[in-house]
Design a protein around this motif. Sequence first.
Motif, PDB file in Angstrom:
ATOM      1  N   VAL A  56       0.839  -1.206   0.000  1.00 23.94           N
ATOM      2  CA  VAL A  56       0.000   0.000   0.000  1.00 23.94           C
ATOM      3  C   VAL A  56       0.873   1.255   0.000  1.00 23.94           C
ATOM      4  CG1 VAL A  56      -1.625   1.346   1.396  1.00 23.94           C
ATOM      5  CG2 VAL A  56      -2.010  -1.100   1.045  1.00 23.94           C
ATOM      6  N   ILE A  57       1.899   1.269   0.823  1.00 24.12           N
ATOM      7  CA  ILE A  57       2.784   2.437   0.880  1.00 24.12           C
ATOM      8  C   ILE A  57       3.512   2.622  -0.442  1.00 24.12           C
ATOM      9  CG2 ILE A  57       4.873   3.346   1.989  1.00 24.12           C
ATOM     10  CD1 ILE A  57       3.836   2.081   4.613  1.00 24.12           C
ATOM     11  N   ALA A  58       3.989   1.509  -1.033  1.00 24.45           N
ATOM     12  CA  ALA A  58       4.687   1.603  -2.321  1.00 24.45           C
ATOM     13  C   ALA A  58       3.750   2.138  -3.406  1.00 24.45           C
ATOM     14  CB  ALA A  58       5.231   0.239  -2.723  1.00 24.45           C
ATOM     15  N   ALA A  59       2.504   1.682  -3.407  1.00 29.73           N
ATOM     16  CA  ALA A  59       1.533   2.171  -4.394  1.00 29.73           C
ATOM     17  C   ALA A  59       1.242   3.649  -4.181  1.00 29.73           C
ATOM     18  CB  ALA A  59       0.243   1.357  -4.301  1.00 29.73           C
ATOM     19  N   ALA A  60       1.155   4.070  -2.932  1.00 34.45           N
ATOM     20  CA  ALA A  60       0.884   5.477  -2.646  1.00 34.45           C
ATOM     21  C   ALA A  60       2.059   6.347  -3.095  1.00 34.45           C
ATOM     22  CB  ALA A  60       0.626   5.668  -1.153  1.00 34.45           C
ATOM     23  N   VAL A  61       3.278   5.904  -2.838  1.00 33.83           N
ATOM     24  CA  VAL A  61       4.453   6.665  -3.260  1.00 33.83           C
ATOM     25  C   VAL A  61       4.518   6.724  -4.787  1.00 33.83           C
ATOM     26  CG1 VAL A  61       6.986   6.630  -3.305  1.00 33.83           C
ATOM     27  CG2 VAL A  61       5.771   6.231  -1.160  1.00 33.83           C
ATOM     28  N   HIS A  62       4.249   5.629  -5.448  1.00 33.02           N
ATOM     29  CA  HIS A  62       4.264   5.575  -6.907  1.00 33.02           C
ATOM     30  C   HIS A  62       3.202   6.525  -7.491  1.00 33.02           C
ATOM     31  CE1 HIS A  62       5.055   3.874 -10.821  1.00 33.02           C
ATOM     32  NE2 HIS A  62       3.750   3.669 -10.998  1.00 33.02           N
ATOM     33  N   HIS A 102       1.925   9.163  -6.041  1.00 33.47           N
ATOM     34  CA  HIS A 102       2.339  10.534  -5.753  1.00 33.47           C
ATOM     35  C   HIS A 102       3.397  11.002  -6.758  1.00 33.47           C
ATOM     36  CE1 HIS A 102       3.214  14.125  -3.459  1.00 33.47           C
ATOM     37  NE2 HIS A 102       4.506  13.787  -3.433  1.00 33.47           N
ATOM     38  N   ARG A 103       4.366  10.137  -7.045  1.00 28.56           N
ATOM     39  CA  ARG A 103       5.416  10.513  -8.004  1.00 28.56           C
ATOM     40  C   ARG A 103       4.829  10.702  -9.408  1.00 28.56           C
ATOM     41  NH1 ARG A 103      10.295   6.535  -6.037  1.00 28.56           N
ATOM     42  NH2 ARG A 103      10.816   7.727  -4.174  1.00 28.56           N
ATOM     43  N   ASP A 104       3.868   9.833  -9.793  1.00 24.96           N
ATOM     44  CA  ASP A 104       3.224  10.005 -11.095  1.00 24.96           C
ATOM     45  C   ASP A 104       2.498  11.339 -11.172  1.00 24.96           C
ATOM     46  OD1 ASP A 104       4.164   7.616 -12.025  1.00 24.96           O
ATOM     47  OD2 ASP A 104       2.282   6.501 -11.698  1.00 24.96           O
ATOM     48  N   ASN A 105       1.833  11.729 -10.081  1.00 22.76           N
ATOM     49  CA  ASN A 105       1.139  13.023 -10.051  1.00 22.76           C
ATOM     50  C   ASN A 105       2.128  14.166 -10.148  1.00 22.76           C
ATOM     51  OD1 ASN A 105      -1.457  12.038  -9.956  1.00 22.76           O
ATOM     52  ND2 ASN A 105      -1.587  12.087  -7.732  1.00 22.76           N
ATOM     53  N   GLN A 106       3.289  14.032  -9.520  1.00 18.60           N
ATOM     54  CA  GLN A 106       4.299  15.081  -9.581  1.00 18.60           C
ATOM     55  C   GLN A 106       4.832  15.234 -10.998  1.00 18.60           C
ATOM     56  OE1 GLN A 106       5.283  17.252  -7.311  1.00 18.60           O
ATOM     57  NE2 GLN A 106       3.875  16.412  -5.764  1.00 18.60           N
ATOM     58  N   ILE A 107       5.039  14.115 -11.691  1.00 17.89           N
ATOM     59  CA  ILE A 107       5.561  14.164 -13.063  1.00 17.89           C
ATOM     60  C   ILE A 107       4.536  14.781 -13.996  1.00 17.89           C
ATOM     61  CG2 ILE A 107       6.292  12.733 -15.009  1.00 17.89           C
ATOM     62  CD1 ILE A 107       7.536  10.817 -12.968  1.00 17.89           C
ATOM     63  N   ILE A 108       3.259  14.440 -13.839  1.00 10.45           N
ATOM     64  CA  ILE A 108       2.204  14.963 -14.707  1.00 10.45           C
ATOM     65  C   ILE A 108       2.043  16.470 -14.525  1.00 10.45           C
ATOM     66  CG2 ILE A 108      -0.285  14.898 -15.152  1.00 10.45           C
ATOM     67  CD1 ILE A 108      -0.197  11.931 -14.497  1.00 10.45           C
ATOM     68  N   ARG A 109       2.161  16.978 -13.333  1.00 12.38           N
ATOM     69  CA  ARG A 109       1.986  18.403 -13.052  1.00 12.38           C
ATOM     70  C   ARG A 109       3.124  19.242 -13.613  1.00 12.38           C
ATOM     71  NH1 ARG A 109      -0.232  18.298  -6.859  1.00 12.38           N
ATOM     72  NH2 ARG A 109      -2.213  17.312  -7.358  1.00 12.38           N
ATOM     73  N   GLN A 110       4.262  18.679 -13.840  1.00 16.16           N
ATOM     74  CA  GLN A 110       5.402  19.476 -14.298  1.00 16.16           C
ATOM     75  C   GLN A 110       5.303  19.661 -15.729  1.00 16.16           C
ATOM     76  OE1 GLN A 110       8.965  17.470 -13.081  1.00 16.16           O
ATOM     77  NE2 GLN A 110       8.675  18.055 -10.968  1.00 16.16           N
TER      78      GLN A 110
END
Length: 97
Positions: free
Chosen positions: A81-87, A89-97
């Motif tokens: 669950v934590i790994a999926a949440a981190v993944h 979050h990182r995908d959201n960060q990449i999309i926003r940039q």
Amino acid sequence: MVFDGLILMIVGMLTVYLFLVLMNVMIKLLSSVFGEHALKEEKMLLDDAEAKRKKKREKDMKKTLAVAGPSADEVSRLTAVIAAAVHAHRDNQIIRQ
């Protein structure tokens, strides 16, 4: 006078002896009459005591398991669950940039 004292002593001792014999006979009679009931009650009391010990043992085990921490299965689920949440979050960060 001494003779009267001896008679009184013998009568008193016989009275006590007869009372003790009668009490002994009554105890044996009541024991034979209520013996089966006493065994059933004793068995019931022992079963109740065993049930209480078993319940206390289960309660202590639950307490021990709660204190011991999560099991290996729970740890692996939490890690996933934590790994999926981190993944995510990182995908959201990449999309926003």
